[in-house]
Enzyme design. Structure first.
Site, PDB file in Angstrom:
ATOM      1  N   SER A   9       4.118   2.186   8.181  1.00 51.56           N
ATOM      2  CA  SER A   9       3.826   1.098   7.250  1.00 51.56           C
ATOM      3  C   SER A   9       5.072   0.633   6.517  1.00 51.56           C
ATOM      4  O   SER A   9       5.918   1.427   6.138  1.00 51.56           O
ATOM      5  CB  SER A   9       2.819   1.554   6.210  1.00 51.56           C
ATOM      6  N   ASP A  61       0.051  -7.720   1.651  1.00 52.49           N
ATOM      7  CA  ASP A  61       0.477  -6.320   1.651  1.00 52.49           C
ATOM      8  C   ASP A  61       2.005  -6.231   1.677  1.00 52.49           C
ATOM      9  O   ASP A  61       2.610  -5.858   2.680  1.00 52.49           O
ATOM     10  CB  ASP A  61      -0.145  -5.602   2.855  1.00 52.49           C
ATOM     11  N   HIS A 104       0.817  -1.216   0.000  1.00 56.17           N
ATOM     12  CA  HIS A 104       0.000   0.000   0.000  1.00 56.17           C
ATOM     13  C   HIS A 104       0.853   1.270   0.000  1.00 56.17           C
ATOM     14  O   HIS A 104       0.330   2.374  -0.054  1.00 56.17           O
ATOM     15  CB  HIS A 104      -1.003  -0.005   1.157  1.00 56.17           C
TER      16      HIS A 104
END
Length: 261
Positions: free
Chosen positions: A213, A120, A65
């Site tokens: 992230s 992810d 992402h």
């Protein structure tokens, strides 16, 4: 993708929209300088968006992402805003998102029950090999399943204030426990699958958050996960963070590296 689940705006690490995830370090401490030499800062143009890890001189692993067409990276950084002579800048020549990652969720700012943020992860091929030094070093992939109850270390420059979006200046670290996936499954209406890890502190107060992230989750000294998604505000009791489980993807990672020398 620290898609914060309340507001999980993929702001997490730079994705302008990813639903339930957000990443930043809350309740942690300033990492000892150069103690995380594999930690990578991933940028979109000149804007910091995510963390990542250096796998070898040519490859960085981060969250899917965090993808942008103009990703570039800094290696060996401690302070996000200062010029550091030992840091190295590299452009990204090609990005390899996991083929099963659901790109339709990539910039969706609305999160829905049963959304599935599995797979992810993304590999970034550097345009020029990194110089391996005392402050820029790769980290190995896991060879065994992580053990529940393991002590894990997450790191990142994400927001250090749960309800305010403010990146840390210096790389932050936080100690977490590896929890049963059932704990995350109970905490969220989004899917928690077997390619994810659940980590946090049952009483809350310690967590990754927006901006973390793609950064590493190192359990008992072994890289086991990447920060992916969680709850907003970060660090809430009974709302652990969710991480990509890397032992499930070692074959895909190795195959991708081998096919793109």
């Amino acid at each position: 993708m620290w898609f914060l689940i309340l507001f999980l705006a993929l702001s997490l690490g730079g994705i302008d929209a990813a639903p339930p995830v957000q990443s930043r370090i809350v309740g942690g401490f300033k990492c000892e300088k150069n103690s995380q030499p594999w930690h990578v800062a991933v940028y979109r143009y000149k804007e910091y968006i995510c963390g990542g890890v250096l796998l070898d001189a040519n490859w960085v692993l981060t969250a899917a992402h965090c993808y942008y067409e103009k990703n570039n990276v800094w290696l060996g950084k401690n302070n996000l805003y200062q010029d550091e002579p030992s840091a190295q800048h590299r452009l990204v020549s090609k990005s390899f998102l996991h083929p099963c990652y659901n790109m339709s969720l990539h910039r969706n700012r609305i999160q829905n029950p049963q959304d599935d943020y599995s797979y992810d992860l993304m590999l970034l091929r550097l345009s020029k090999p990194a110089d391996i030094t005392d402050v820029v070093k790769p980290i190995a992939l896991p060879t065994e399943e992580p053990k529940l109850g393991s002590t894990c270390l997450a790191s990142g420059w994400g927001s250090i204030i749960p309800v305010k979006f403010q990146y840390a200046k210096d790389l932050q670290c936080v100690n977490l426990k590896l929890l049963p996936n059932e704990d995350c499954d109970k905490a969220y209406v989004q899917k928690v699958t077997d390619v994810m890890l659940c980590a946090g502190v049952k009483g809350g107060g310690k967590d990754t958050c927006k901006g973390d992230s793609g950064g590493p989750l190192i359990c008992d000294g072994v890289l086991q996960g990447l920060t992916s998604w969680g709850y907003n505000p970060c660090g809430e009791p009974k709302k652990p963070g969710v991480y990509t489980k890397l032992i499930k993807f070692t074959s895909w990672i190795k195959d991708t590296l081998a096919q793109n020398p």
